[in-house]
Design an enzyme around this catalytic site. Sequence first.
Site, PDB file in Angstrom:
ATOM      1  N   SER A 163       0.937  -1.217  -0.167  1.00 60.40           N
ATOM      2  CA  SER A 163      -0.107  -0.458  -0.048  1.00 60.40           C
ATOM      3  C   SER A 163       0.989   1.144  -0.145  1.00 60.40           C
ATOM      4  O   SER A 163       1.431   1.641   1.251  1.00 60.40           O
ATOM      5  CB  SER A 163      -0.832  -0.550   1.173  1.00 60.40           C
ATOM      6  OG  SER A 163      -1.665   0.688   1.293  1.00 60.40           O
TER       7      SER A 163
ATOM      8  N   HIS B 221      -2.980  -6.529   2.416  1.00 57.21           N
ATOM      9  CA  HIS B 221      -2.055  -7.250   3.117  1.00 57.21           C
ATOM     10  C   HIS B 221      -3.139  -8.107   3.080  1.00 57.21           C
ATOM     11  O   HIS B 221      -1.796  -9.474   3.923  1.00 57.21           O
ATOM     12  CB  HIS B 221      -2.124  -6.819   4.387  1.00 57.21           C
ATOM     13  CG  HIS B 221      -1.320  -5.427   4.849  1.00 57.21           C
ATOM     14  ND1 HIS B 221      -0.822  -4.242   5.650  1.00 57.21           N
ATOM     15  CD2 HIS B 221      -0.350  -4.986   3.623  1.00 57.21           C
ATOM     16  CE1 HIS B 221       0.156  -3.370   5.331  1.00 57.21           C
ATOM     17  NE2 HIS B 221       0.097  -3.795   3.664  1.00 57.21           N
TER      18      HIS B 221
ATOM     19  N   GLU C 245      -5.652  -2.765   8.683  1.00 56.90           N
ATOM     20  CA  GLU C 245      -5.136  -3.029   9.972  1.00 56.90           C
ATOM     21  C   GLU C 245      -6.179  -2.857  11.199  1.00 56.90           C
ATOM     22  O   GLU C 245      -6.792  -1.599  11.597  1.00 56.90           O
ATOM     23  CB  GLU C 245      -3.631  -1.956  10.359  1.00 56.90           C
ATOM     24  CG  GLU C 245      -2.646  -2.646   8.961  1.00 56.90           C
ATOM     25  CD  GLU C 245      -1.787  -1.829   9.413  1.00 56.90           C
ATOM     26  OE1 GLU C 245      -1.357  -1.035  10.111  1.00 56.90           O
ATOM     27  OE2 GLU C 245      -0.728  -2.046   8.096  1.00 56.90           O
TER      28      GLU C 245
ATOM     29  N   GLU D 119       1.896  -8.957   7.821  1.00 52.15           N
ATOM     30  CA  GLU D 119       2.624  -8.403   8.577  1.00 52.15           C
ATOM     31  C   GLU D 119       2.246  -9.417   9.979  1.00 52.15           C
ATOM     32  O   GLU D 119       2.106  -8.845  11.290  1.00 52.15           O
ATOM     33  CB  GLU D 119       2.048  -7.095   8.926  1.00 52.15           C
ATOM     34  CG  GLU D 119       2.430  -6.209   7.570  1.00 52.15           C
ATOM     35  CD  GLU D 119       1.821  -4.460   7.847  1.00 52.15           C
ATOM     36  OE1 GLU D 119       1.085  -4.018   9.183  1.00 52.15           O
ATOM     37  OE2 GLU D 119       1.825  -4.212   7.231  1.00 52.15           O
TER      38      GLU D 119
ATOM     39  N   ASP E 254      -5.241   1.011  11.030  1.00 56.07           N
ATOM     40  CA  ASP E 254      -5.258   1.832   9.107  1.00 56.07           C
ATOM     41  C   ASP E 254      -6.299   1.544   8.778  1.00 56.07           C
ATOM     42  O   ASP E 254      -6.097   0.781   7.820  1.00 56.07           O
ATOM     43  CB  ASP E 254      -3.834   1.569   9.028  1.00 56.07           C
ATOM     44  CG  ASP E 254      -3.476   1.734   7.787  1.00 56.07           C
ATOM     45  OD1 ASP E 254      -3.880   2.652   7.229  1.00 56.07           O
ATOM     46  OD2 ASP E 254      -2.339   1.370   7.425  1.00 56.07           O
TER      47      ASP E 254
ATOM     48  N   GLU F 292      -5.491   5.807  11.498  1.00 57.16           N
ATOM     49  CA  GLU F 292      -4.099   5.898  10.648  1.00 57.16           C
ATOM     50  C   GLU F 292      -4.849   5.892   8.380  1.00 57.16           C
ATOM     51  O   GLU F 292      -5.432   5.469   8.039  1.00 57.16           O
ATOM     52  CB  GLU F 292      -3.396   5.161  10.155  1.00 57.16           C
ATOM     53  CG  GLU F 292      -2.388   5.395   9.595  1.00 57.16           C
ATOM     54  CD  GLU F 292      -1.160   4.374   9.289  1.00 57.16           C
ATOM     55  OE1 GLU F 292      -0.797   3.925   8.296  1.00 57.16           O
ATOM     56  OE2 GLU F 292      -0.726   3.595  10.512  1.00 57.16           O
TER      57      GLU F 292
ATOM     58  N   ASP G 263       0.197   8.937   6.424  1.00 56.20           N
ATOM     59  CA  ASP G 263       0.345   7.823   5.539  1.00 56.20           C
ATOM     60  C   ASP G 263       0.751   8.298   4.605  1.00 56.20           C
ATOM     61  O   ASP G 263       1.949   9.653   4.071  1.00 56.20           O
ATOM     62  CB  ASP G 263       0.686   6.646   5.937  1.00 56.20           C
ATOM     63  CG  ASP G 263       1.343   5.636   5.677  1.00 56.20           C
ATOM     64  OD1 ASP G 263       2.701   6.201   4.785  1.00 56.20           O
ATOM     65  OD2 ASP G 263       1.381   4.613   5.397  1.00 56.20           O
TER      66      ASP G 263
ATOM     67  N   LYS H 171       8.573   6.518   7.488  1.00 60.88           N
ATOM     68  CA  LYS H 171       9.146   5.678   6.387  1.00 60.88           C
ATOM     69  C   LYS H 171      10.131   5.862   6.015  1.00 60.88           C
ATOM     70  O   LYS H 171       9.624   6.914   4.980  1.00 60.88           O
ATOM     71  CB  LYS H 171       7.924   4.696   5.610  1.00 60.88           C
ATOM     72  CG  LYS H 171       6.423   4.459   6.395  1.00 60.88           C
ATOM     73  CD  LYS H 171       5.706   3.533   5.370  1.00 60.88           C
ATOM     74  CE  LYS H 171       4.605   3.262   6.120  1.00 60.88           C
ATOM     75  NZ  LYS H 171       3.199   2.591   5.517  1.00 60.88           N
TER      76      LYS H 171
ATOM     77  N   HIS I 110       7.165   0.022   9.669  1.00 63.87           N
ATOM     78  CA  HIS I 110       8.172  -1.187   8.897  1.00 63.87           C
ATOM     79  C   HIS I 110       6.824  -1.257   7.717  1.00 63.87           C
ATOM     80  O   HIS I 110       5.970  -0.200   7.564  1.00 63.87           O
ATOM     81  CB  HIS I 110       7.737  -2.241   9.783  1.00 63.87           C
ATOM     82  CG  HIS I 110       5.921  -2.023  10.036  1.00 63.87           C
ATOM     83  ND1 HIS I 110       6.010  -3.695  10.052  1.00 63.87           N
ATOM     84  CD2 HIS I 110       5.253  -2.201   9.991  1.00 63.87           C
ATOM     85  CE1 HIS I 110       3.787  -3.989  10.250  1.00 63.87           C
ATOM     86  NE2 HIS I 110       4.218  -2.918   9.952  1.00 63.87           N
TER      87      HIS I 110
ATOM     88  N   LYS J  47       5.445   0.812  15.188  1.00 61.96           N
ATOM     89  CA  LYS J  47       4.641   0.304  14.650  1.00 61.96           C
ATOM     90  C   LYS J  47       5.395  -0.799  13.187  1.00 61.96           C
ATOM     91  O   LYS J  47       6.410  -0.614  12.703  1.00 61.96           O
ATOM     92  CB  LYS J  47       3.737   0.883  13.317  1.00 61.96           C
ATOM     93  CG  LYS J  47       2.292  -0.029  12.971  1.00 61.96           C
ATOM     94  CD  LYS J  47       2.073   0.628  11.428  1.00 61.96           C
ATOM     95  CE  LYS J  47       0.725   0.073  11.226  1.00 61.96           C
ATOM     96  NZ  LYS J  47      -0.333   0.840  10.083  1.00 61.96           N
TER      97      LYS J  47
END
Length: 416
Positions: free
Chosen positions: A44, A151, A161, A204, A239, A284, A311, A336, A364, A387
């Site tokens: 993503s 994911h 998430e 993840e 998220d 997020e 993000d 990131k 991450h 995270k």
Amino acid sequence: MTESFRISKARARLIFDSRGDYTVEVELESNGRVARASAPAGKSRGRREVEYYPRNNAAEAVRIFNEIVSPKIVGLDPADQRGFDDTLHEIDGTERFERIGGNTAYAASAAASILASMLREVPIYVHVSEKSGMKPKIPMPLGNVLGGGAHAGEGAPDIQEILVFPTGVEDPLEAVRTNITIHKELGRLLTGLVEGFTRGKGDEGAYAPNMRDDDALAAVKKTVDNINAEGARVRMGVDMASSNLYDPSRGMYIYRRSGLTRTRRQQLEYVVEIVERFGLGYVEDPMAEDDMEGFAELVKQVGGKTLVCGDDLLTTNAKQVSEAAKMKAVNAMIIKPNQVGTLTDTFAAAREAERSNIVKVVSHRSGETCSVFLSHLAVGLGAELIKSGVVGGERIAKANELLRIWEGEKLPLARP
């Protein structure tokens, strides 16, 4: 610059990440010391991120590094982070590292930081702290326990998430253990709730059950409530990865698993609703990456009790962070480093966040390696949250490194 602080060898190679995809590892040598750093990869991605690889080809990135970049960085001082990173920008010559690749640039930049700390005989986080100007502290772990979206496979929730983070612990060992306990207890709960659940996980390490969003949120809330009833203090987060949900051609947010579409206004209302219903302390990317005004509206409505984190909106870009701060669009940001390519650029974004009292969340990517550099980056930048997942070798490696850092020196513990 002394002779011992000159890079004597530089090479790149292909390795594999946690998804089994190619990524780049850079190795730098000086005075008998060898430092290695590897780049993660996100599934993503924000549209403002740097280009991972030239022509999306990791092997081509390795060739370019070994043939073009390596001869130009041999002889540089790895302790001069800005000078090293400026050289990478000069070699590339584009705004988004389209020639050498942002992942290659990040791996090289991180390797220089690691090598410098080895030569100076100081912990990596100390070197990061000095170069960034931040005061080090131990961040709280923010972990993904149930997931979907990009994911996970078909049938998993639309929300990418569902996360947890402890708020009432006295040391990182207790914090990490708390998140692991929630992950284990959630697995037991889902086994009874979801018919045929095999405890399958996404990229993840979060469970990826066949559930609608609200049912998934309710399952995590029940687990968190049970843990809190035993004396813990844990909050939930999400998220949304809303840019993946948003269809610009229709101007709608598409929730495929749930069979729903939401307008911009309905998306805002839905996020406020789940913040209230589930007591979310962290949200997020609740809106699409170009909707800074939507972020700002959410901050007005829930920012007093919830971290509204950018993000894809920010992509670790200092200019974007500055603009978001002016608009009061976020009160937290994801960091990131491979979104922007170098540590110097990462430090600039982190400093911008700190000037504006924006909570720093070092993160991450879904495709990770077992590198522990991220833990040192989080500590050195004084991040409030890290995270990095809950379980899985490449995730737990980062948690374990936090424990080693804590053991070495009792740094302040973040209280997000």
